[in-house]
Scaffold this active site. Structure first.
Site, mmCIF file in Angstrom:
data_model
loop_
_atom_site.group_PDB
_atom_site.id
_atom_site.type_symbol
_atom_site.label_atom_id
_atom_site.label_comp_id
_atom_site.label_asym_id
_atom_site.label_seq_id
_atom_site.Cartn_x
_atom_site.Cartn_y
_atom_site.Cartn_z
ATOM 1 N N ALA A 80 1.167 -1.078 0.388
ATOM 2 C CA ALA A 80 -0.046 0.072 -0.243
ATOM 3 C C ALA A 80 0.895 1.034 0.212
ATOM 4 O O ALA A 80 0.454 1.635 -1.013
ATOM 5 C CB ALA A 80 -1.339 0.255 1.495
ATOM 6 N N ASN A 167 -5.867 3.236 10.683
ATOM 7 C CA ASN A 167 -5.476 2.111 10.711
ATOM 8 C C ASN A 167 -5.245 1.767 12.596
ATOM 9 O O ASN A 167 -4.856 1.080 12.753
ATOM 10 C CB ASN A 167 -3.590 1.946 10.405
ATOM 11 C CG ASN A 167 -2.764 3.954 10.526
ATOM 12 O OD1 ASN A 167 -3.576 4.159 9.746
ATOM 13 N ND2 ASN A 167 -2.168 3.629 10.985
ATOM 14 N N GLN A 195 -6.308 -0.770 5.526
ATOM 15 C CA GLN A 195 -7.193 -1.356 6.891
ATOM 16 C C GLN A 195 -8.670 -2.110 6.525
ATOM 17 O O GLN A 195 -9.468 -2.366 7.586
ATOM 18 C CB GLN A 195 -7.251 -0.360 7.855
ATOM 19 C CG GLN A 195 -6.171 0.164 8.421
ATOM 20 C CD GLN A 195 -5.272 -1.495 8.771
ATOM 21 O OE1 GLN A 195 -5.672 -1.778 9.400
ATOM 22 N NE2 GLN A 195 -4.086 -0.954 9.727
ATOM 23 N N SER A 215 -3.103 -3.539 0.590
ATOM 24 C CA SER A 215 -2.042 -4.059 1.134
ATOM 25 C C SER A 215 -2.493 -5.626 1.722
ATOM 26 O O SER A 215 -3.220 -5.930 1.861
ATOM 27 C CB SER A 215 -1.393 -3.785 2.216
ATOM 28 O OG SER A 215 -0.731 -4.388 2.705
ATOM 29 N N ALA A 216 -1.642 -6.362 0.839
ATOM 30 C CA ALA A 216 -2.052 -8.169 1.013
ATOM 31 C C ALA A 216 -1.897 -8.580 2.584
ATOM 32 O O ALA A 216 -2.729 -9.214 2.760
ATOM 33 C CB ALA A 216 -1.461 -9.164 0.177
ATOM 34 N N HIS A 217 -0.760 -8.377 3.285
ATOM 35 C CA HIS A 217 -0.462 -8.488 4.575
ATOM 36 C C HIS A 217 -1.422 -7.616 5.244
ATOM 37 O O HIS A 217 -1.663 -8.431 6.665
ATOM 38 C CB HIS A 217 1.335 -8.127 4.637
ATOM 39 C CG HIS A 217 1.013 -6.567 4.798
ATOM 40 N ND1 HIS A 217 1.121 -5.943 6.686
ATOM 41 C CD2 HIS A 217 2.283 -5.555 4.521
ATOM 42 C CE1 HIS A 217 1.821 -5.236 6.556
ATOM 43 N NE2 HIS A 217 1.804 -4.295 5.943
ATOM 44 N N THR A 255 9.249 -7.162 -12.953
ATOM 45 C CA THR A 255 9.315 -8.251 -13.080
ATOM 46 C C THR A 255 8.145 -8.922 -11.880
ATOM 47 O O THR A 255 7.888 -8.817 -10.797
ATOM 48 C CB THR A 255 9.783 -9.341 -13.326
ATOM 49 O OG1 THR A 255 11.409 -9.313 -14.012
ATOM 50 C CG2 THR A 255 9.523 -10.570 -13.567
ATOM 51 N N CYS A 340 4.205 1.958 12.709
ATOM 52 C CA CYS A 340 5.346 2.837 11.705
ATOM 53 C C CYS A 340 5.948 3.637 12.853
ATOM 54 O O CYS A 340 7.588 4.998 12.642
ATOM 55 C CB CYS A 340 5.218 3.800 10.811
ATOM 56 S SG CYS A 340 3.532 2.738 10.655
HETATM 57 C C1 LIG Z 1 -0.356 -0.582 6.618
HETATM 58 C C2 LIG Z 1 -1.046 0.380 5.558
HETATM 59 C C3 LIG Z 1 0.218 1.022 4.723
HETATM 60 C C4 LIG Z 1 1.634 0.840 4.787
HETATM 61 O O1 LIG Z 1 1.249 -0.971 3.510
HETATM 62 P P1 LIG Z 1 2.170 -1.757 2.948
HETATM 63 O O2 LIG Z 1 1.815 -2.735 2.485
HETATM 64 O O3 LIG Z 1 2.856 -1.747 4.282
HETATM 65 O O4 LIG Z 1 3.101 -0.064 2.670
HETATM 66 C C5 LIG Z 1 -0.873 2.335 4.056
HETATM 67 N N1 LIG Z 1 -1.826 2.892 4.502
HETATM 68 C C6 LIG Z 1 -2.538 2.237 5.690
HETATM 69 C C7 LIG Z 1 -3.990 3.093 6.855
HETATM 70 C C8 LIG Z 1 -2.084 0.954 6.689
HETATM 71 O O5 LIG Z 1 -2.518 0.520 7.962
#
Ligand SMILES: *Cc1c(COP(=O)(O)O)cnc(C)c1O
Length: 397
Positions: A80, A167, A195, A215-217, A255, A340
């Site tokens: 993200a 977040n 989120q 964001s996948a994670h 890639t 962060c």
């Molecule tokens: C975690 C997060 C991001 C950053 O995502 P990444 O995939 O870790 O770079 C950006 N915006 C929000 C609201 C998030 O919670």
């Protein structure tokens, strides 16, 4: 269940990242080794490449389905953060080459004051390039009002960026209402949905969204991959920030990591399949946790639960020092502020922006639950907080 059956510390930091779902991990593993789908998806000259491309395109469809988009509107990114950067900087560059002469002063964007740093920092970078930036205040619950947004717009505003779910607080913005304000004025609307994906329905059409970051994670997929939705009708233009082989229709070269794309695709499909069940179950556990600790003296919610996405609980433990809280609540893994910024002892800019004193902001914890949080874990954590917090308050008094 006895204490010993619970893995301690209990992981309650799902808003920072989530474990990869085992189904997702299995699909990913099948795209790595010699026996698997390992090839370069851009290899057009052999079967291996075609199979990798097919897997990536299938995953792109799964991500598109999560947000109600066409697969041709999905651009893979590394997460993200990159999607947010591409949206803000890419939109600015494209706008400047089209309308720069008409507005020689550099244009204007609006962001909310409690955006993730992945939006605030690119906004600050744009400011240094001469773009005017309005950072909109939110209400006490962390929400942007559509009226305040309308008042902030100018003739040279080319982009508005407001997150779906915050977040730290878990507060939810009315994306459709904000989107309508932007659409009325023909201004691009970007939404950071890192989120909210998997927690709330997303429909880029109905919500008038032009650009949307994922964001996948944050949704049980792997770290290191995300996506930017870029609307095609009407056509949204963004300039590439990563130049190379012209991948992703020229918007983002490099890639494609087949295993990562497949992981995000599978995580998206799971999120869609579980959208009616997961959030309800997680919210019930979150409410149970709050019920268990709300009667402790000095404890207060930083965001009302009925306006908060399912997994979030942001609580101020009045009379406790934040650092001491983290050190003493050793049986739970939680965050002060966001991951962060939690390395610093500065009080959270988000909590301060919604009106908390430095002191209360510093005694706040973000507790975030997810797919594998159990009732036993919640009860265990409630008891732990009840044991520790009064001790800390006595020590300080
Ligand atoms: C975690 C997060 C991001 C950053 O995502 P990444 O995939 O870790 O770079 C950006 N915006 C929000 C609201 C998030 O919670």
């Amino acid at each position: 269940m006895t204490d010993s059956a619970i893995r301690s510390p209990v992981y309650l930091d799902y808003a920072a990242t989530t474990p990869v779902d085992p189904v997702v991990a299995e699909r990913m593993a099948a795209c790595l080794t010699r026996e698997g789908n390992f090839a370069n998806p851009a290899s057009r000259s052999h079967l291996y490449g075609w199979q990798a491309e097919e897997a990536v395109e299938n995953a792109r469809q799964q991500v598109a389905d999560l947000v109600g988009a066409d697969p041709r509107e999905i651009v893979w990114t590394s997460g993200a953060t990159e999607a947010d950067n591409l949206a803000l900087k890419g939109a600015w560059e494209a706008w400047r080459s089209r309308s720069g002469e008409q507005f020689p002063n550099g244009g204007h964007i609006v962001v909310s004051a409690i955006e993730h740093k992945a939006v605030l920092d690119p906004a600050e970078w744009l400011e240094a390039q001469g773009v005017a930036v309005t950072r909109l205040a939110t209400d006490r619950q962390g929400r942007v009002s559509p009226e305040a947004l309308r008042d902030a717009l100018r003739d040279d505003t080319f982009l508005v960026s407001v997150m779906h779910v915050n977040n730290e607080l878990g507060s939810v913005n009315d994306i459709a209402a904000l989107g309508a304000v932007c659409r009325e004025r023909g201004i691009l609307f970007h939404v950071d949905a890192a989120q909210s994906a998997g927690k709330l329905p997303i429909a880029v059409g109905d919500q008038c969204v032009d650009l949307l970051s994922l964001s996948a994670h944050k949704m049980y997929g792997p770290k290191g991959i995300g996506a930017l939705y870029v609307r095609r009708h009407p056509d949204v233009r963004i300039a590439a920030q990563m130049h190379g082989g012209g991948h992703e229709r020229g918007m983002r070269s490099g890639t494609l990591p087949t295993h990562q794309c497949v992981g995000m695709g599978e995580a998206s499909a799971l999120a869609v399949a579980r959208l009616d069940s997961d959030p309800v179950a997680i919210a019930a556990l979150r409410d149970r946790l709050w019920e268990g600790i709300r009667h402790l003296p000095g404890v207060q919610l930083n965001s009302e639960l009925d306006s908060t996405a399912c997994g979030h609980l942001n609580v101020a433990f009045g009379g406790c020092d934040g650092e001491m809280l983290l050190l003493s609540l050793r049986k739970m893994a939680v965050a002060t502020g966001s991951a962060c910024t939690s390395a610093s002892l500065e009080p959270s800019y988000v909590l301060r922006a919604v009106g908390l004193s430095d002191e209360l902001a510093q005694s706040s914890l973000r507790i975030s639950l997810g797919r594998w949080t159990s009732r036993e874990e919640v009860d265990f954590v409630v008891q732990h907080i009840r044991d520790i917090v009064p001790q800390l308050q006595r020590k300080r008094a």
